[in-house]
Design an enzyme around this catalytic site. Structure first.
Site, PDB file in Angstrom:
ATOM      1  N   TYR A  26       0.838  -1.205   0.000  1.00 22.74           N
ATOM      2  CA  TYR A  26       0.000   0.000   0.000  1.00 22.74           C
ATOM      3  C   TYR A  26       0.874   1.256   0.000  1.00 22.74           C
ATOM      4  CZ  TYR A  26      -3.203   3.584   1.716  1.00 22.74           C
ATOM      5  OH  TYR A  26      -3.919   4.741   1.872  1.00 22.74           O
ATOM      6  N   GLU A  61     -11.716   5.224   4.859  1.00 26.39           N
ATOM      7  CA  GLU A  61     -11.216   6.209   5.820  1.00 26.39           C
ATOM      8  C   GLU A  61     -12.248   6.476   6.915  1.00 26.39           C
ATOM      9  OE1 GLU A  61      -8.267   7.135   5.963  1.00 26.39           O
ATOM     10  OE2 GLU A  61      -7.414   6.908   3.970  1.00 26.39           O
ATOM     11  N   TRP A  95      -5.066   2.093  10.668  1.00 24.79           N
ATOM     12  CA  TRP A  95      -5.290   1.861   9.244  1.00 24.79           C
ATOM     13  C   TRP A  95      -5.101   0.394   8.882  1.00 24.79           C
ATOM     14  CZ3 TRP A  95      -7.855   3.243   5.337  1.00 24.79           C
ATOM     15  CH2 TRP A  95      -7.482   2.884   4.030  1.00 24.79           C
TER      16      TRP A  95
END
Length: 213
Positions: A32, A54, A62
């Site tokens: 990522y 998000e 995350w």
């Protein structure tokens, strides 16, 4: 959503300098960082995907969300806002039983609500990207942080965008979430200067939006 980068896969560039937040993380975090984070997203479905993810992250790490990305893709109709906007209470009940996502009712309901607002903006401005990128005239903000400690959690711009999103009806889109979205979708380049991705993303083309605010 397809990865928006042509860099080598992580296993080919293990010795490159990187932002330290990926360190000791799973392969998906490394990939990522190397192929998605900070890449300007000029695609509405990609924008919607990150809005869902998000908002789901709010209050969580995350990595917790990234590990469930495929679950979110499956549960939220491959991040098609048109389909998500039609979800009903039955869909909410179904999603509350799915271990592939964070089973938080408020976040699930907000994703459905946000899909509807997202489509309203798309209809008014031609695309969500036209509305979003107009805040920077189509350009990615190029920061020059030397350490991760310098990277902010919010900015004046994220404050402005969050305020406008709230006015339009978005939920779970406070300034911190909006700034994370700006980072993820490349409105800001927050890779530290010694990270190999910082220089690569500096030359990314601007967004040629057609319908400014």
């Amino acid at each position: 959503m397809e990865l928006q980068s042509s860099v080598q896969p992580p296993e080919k560039i293990k010795e490159q300098q990187r932002c330290l937040w990926y360190k000791h993380s799973a392969e998906n975090m490394l990939r990522y960082h190397d192929t998605e984070w900070g890449v300007p997203c000029h695609d509405d479905r990609g924008q919607f995907e990150f809005l869902v993810l998000e908002a789901a992250q709010a209050g969580l790490a995350w990595r917790t969300i990234l590990d469930r990305r495929e679950g979110y893709r499956r549960c939220f109709a491959d991040f098609d806002p048109h389909r998500v906007a039609t979800f009903t209470e039955d869909d909410v009940a179904r999603l509350m039983t799915d271990a592939g996502i964070i089973r938080n009712r408020a976040k699930i309901v907000s994703a459905i609500n946000n899909a509807r607002v997202f489509l309203e903006i798309s209809a008014k401005y031609g695309s969500f990207c036209n509305w979003f990128w107009a805040f920077t005239d189509g350009w990615s903000i190029q920061n020059a942080w030397r350490t991760m400690d310098e990277v902010p959690a919010t900015s004046q711009l994220s404050d402005t965008i969050a305020k406008e999103m709230k006015r339009l009806g978005f939920r779970f889109m406070g300034s911190t979430v909006v700034y994370a979205h700006m980072q993820a979708t490349g409105m800001v380049n927050d890779h530290i200067t010694r990270c190999f991705r910082h220089a690569e993303l500096r030359s990314w083309p601007s967004y040629d939006f057609q319908c400014p605010l």
